[in-house]
Design a protein around this motif. Structure first.
Motif, mmCIF file in Angstrom:
data_model
loop_
_atom_site.group_PDB
_atom_site.id
_atom_site.type_symbol
_atom_site.label_atom_id
_atom_site.label_comp_id
_atom_site.label_asym_id
_atom_site.label_seq_id
_atom_site.Cartn_x
_atom_site.Cartn_y
_atom_site.Cartn_z
ATOM 1 N N ASP A 181 0.814 -1.223 0.000
ATOM 2 C CA ASP A 181 0.000 0.000 0.000
ATOM 3 C C ASP A 181 0.840 1.263 0.000
ATOM 4 O OD1 ASP A 181 -2.281 -1.507 -0.016
ATOM 5 O OD2 ASP A 181 -2.617 -1.386 2.145
ATOM 6 N N SER A 263 -6.084 4.691 -3.302
ATOM 7 C CA SER A 263 -4.758 4.386 -2.765
ATOM 8 C C SER A 263 -4.182 5.589 -2.038
ATOM 9 C CB SER A 263 -3.803 3.954 -3.889
ATOM 10 O OG SER A 263 -4.171 2.709 -4.423
ATOM 11 N N GLY A 266 -6.120 6.052 1.341
ATOM 12 C CA GLY A 266 -5.916 5.023 2.370
ATOM 13 C C GLY A 266 -7.191 4.696 3.119
ATOM 14 N N SER A 267 -7.195 4.931 4.426
ATOM 15 C CA SER A 267 -8.345 4.578 5.269
ATOM 16 C C SER A 267 -9.307 5.750 5.478
ATOM 17 C CB SER A 267 -7.847 4.086 6.633
ATOM 18 O OG SER A 267 -7.079 5.095 7.275
ATOM 19 N N HIS A 268 -9.194 6.780 4.678
ATOM 20 C CA HIS A 268 -10.084 7.949 4.807
ATOM 21 C C HIS A 268 -11.545 7.520 4.615
ATOM 22 C CE1 HIS A 268 -11.909 11.874 4.041
ATOM 23 N NE2 HIS A 268 -10.806 12.426 4.496
ATOM 24 N N PRO A 269 -12.471 8.096 5.378
ATOM 25 C CA PRO A 269 -13.892 7.730 5.239
ATOM 26 C C PRO A 269 -14.447 7.906 3.833
ATOM 27 C CG PRO A 269 -13.550 9.028 7.232
ATOM 28 C CD PRO A 269 -12.249 9.046 6.495
ATOM 29 N N VAL A 271 -13.238 6.907 1.164
ATOM 30 C CA VAL A 271 -13.003 5.719 0.346
ATOM 31 C C VAL A 271 -14.221 4.793 0.378
ATOM 32 C CG1 VAL A 271 -11.603 3.637 0.059
ATOM 33 C CG2 VAL A 271 -10.504 5.828 0.586
ATOM 34 N N GLY A 272 -14.742 4.513 1.567
ATOM 35 C CA GLY A 272 -15.923 3.659 1.659
ATOM 36 C C GLY A 272 -17.114 4.252 0.934
ATOM 37 N N ARG A 275 -16.448 4.027 -2.846
ATOM 38 C CA ARG A 275 -16.502 2.647 -3.348
ATOM 39 C C ARG A 275 -17.960 2.253 -3.601
ATOM 40 N NH1 ARG A 275 -12.004 -0.284 -3.661
ATOM 41 N NH2 ARG A 275 -10.204 0.242 -2.353
#
Length: 283
Positions: A181, A263, A266-269, A271-272, A275
Motif C-alpha cells: 500500500d 490508494s 488510504g483509510s479515509h472515510p 473511500v468507503g 466505493r
C-alpha cells in the motif's frame, strides 16, 4: 557494560520493545530443568559480550513468565527469537552449535546501510528533511538494491513537493514492492501531482466541459487537477461522471484513476463512500 539481561514482565517493555527500536534484541526462552538450554545460554551470552552492544540478549525463564512465552508462541525450549523495531524478524528452536548461532546473529544484525537508514528516520522525525535525504543517499550507495531506502527517499521528496525527483525513484521499484500500500499510494500521489502541474487550468477545463460534456480528456485532466489540489471528493465526482457517460473510454481510465485516488486516501472515510458510489455507477 553488560549486554545480557534477565527479563520478566516488569522490564520486558523497556528492554525488549523499547530496546529493539535501537538494536536487535535476542530473546532466549529457557527453563532451569532444560538441558539444551544450559548449552545454548552461555553461547548467546558470549556472543552478546563479543558484539559489544550490536544486539541485546534478553533471557526469559519461561516457567516464571508463562504469559510472555505464550505471547511469543513458544512451544518448546530453548526457543530464540530476534526482535527488531518491536517485531520478530528471525528465530530458531533447540541448542544449535556455536557456528550456527553466529550465523543467526550475523543475519539479524543491521548492515551499515540499515544503520544509515535508521539515522535518516531520526533526522526526518526531527524535521531535518534535507539531511535525511543526504543520509539515505549514502545508504543507497552502500546497498543500491535496498528498495526500502529508495522508498524512504521518495516519501521525503513527496513531503518536500519535489514530485519530479520522487517519480524515477518510485518507477525503479520492483513489481513485488509496488504491491504494498505504501509505495502504491506514493506513486499515485506523485502521478496526480505531476498531472495537476501541467496542462490547462481549472477554469479552462470547466469551460471546455460546459461546451462539450462528452470531452473525456478534459474531464480526466480536471479530476487529476482537483485530486492534486486535495479536493478529492470533487475529483472523484468527475471520475464517476466519466464512468456513467462512457465507462470503457481509454481502456477504463476513469475507473483505474478512481482506484488510484483510493490508494492515496488510504483509510479515509471518503473511500468507503466512493466505493459504494463506484459500485452503483458500474452496475
Amino acid at each position: 557494560m553488560h549486554f545480557a539481561h534477565d527479563v520478566n514482565a516488569d522490564n520486558f517493555q523497556q528492554i525488549v520493545i523499547e530496546g529493539s527500536q535501537t538494536v536487535p534484541v535476542v530473546i532466549d526462552f529457557w527453563a532451569p530443568w532444560c538441558g539444551p538450554c544450559k548449552v545454548l545460554k552461555p553461547i548467546l551470552e558470549k556472543l552478546a559480550e563479543e558484539c559489544g552492544g550490536k544486539f541485546i540478549l534478553a533471557k526469559i525463564n519461561s516457567d516464571e513468565n508463562p504469559d510472555l512465552a505464550a505471547q511469543f508462541g513458544v512451544r518448546g525450549i530453548p526457543n530464540v527469537k530476534a526482535v527488531y523495531h518491536g517485531a520478530v524478524v528471525d528465530e530458531f528452536t533447540g541448542a544449535l552449535p556455536e557456528g550456527a548461532v553466529r550465523e543467526f546473529i550475523d543475519r539479524i544484525l543491521p548492515s551499515p546501510a540499515d544503520e544509515l537508514r535508521a539515522q535518516a528516520a531520526t533526522l526526518r522525525a526531527s524535521g531535518d528533511l534535507e539531511c535525511a535525504l543526504r543520509t539515505l543517499g549514502e545508504a543507497s550507495q552502500l546497498d543500491d538494491r535496498n528498495e526500502q531506502i529508495r522508498l524512504d527517499a521518495a516519501e521525503i521528496l513527496v513531503e518536500l513537493e519535489r514530485f519530479e525527483d520522487a517519480k524515477p525513484l518510485l518507477d525503479s521499484l520492483s513489481p513485488v514492492t509496488l504491491m504494498d500500500d505504501r509505495p502504491r499510494a506514493l506513486l499515485a500521489k506523485v502521478n496526480f501531482a505531476l498531472a495537476g502541474h501541467g496542462g490547462a487550468d481549472e477554469a479552462s477545463l470547466r469551460e471546455r466541459i460546459a461546451a462539450q460534456p462528452e470531452d473525456m480528456e478534459s474531464r480526466l485532466q480536471l479530476a487529476e487537477l482537483l485530486v492534486a489540489a486535495g479536493r478529492h471528493a470533487e475529483g472523484m465526482d468527475e471520475l464517476l461522471e466519466m464512468i456513467r457517460r462512457d465507462r470503457a473510454w481509454n481502456d477504463d481510465a476513469a475507473r483505474k484513476t478512481l482506484l488510484s485516488v483510493f490508494s492515496v486516501l488510504g483509510s479515509h472515510p471518503l473511500v468507503g463512500e466512493y466505493r459504494r458510489k463506484l459500485t452503483a455507477a458500474l452496475y
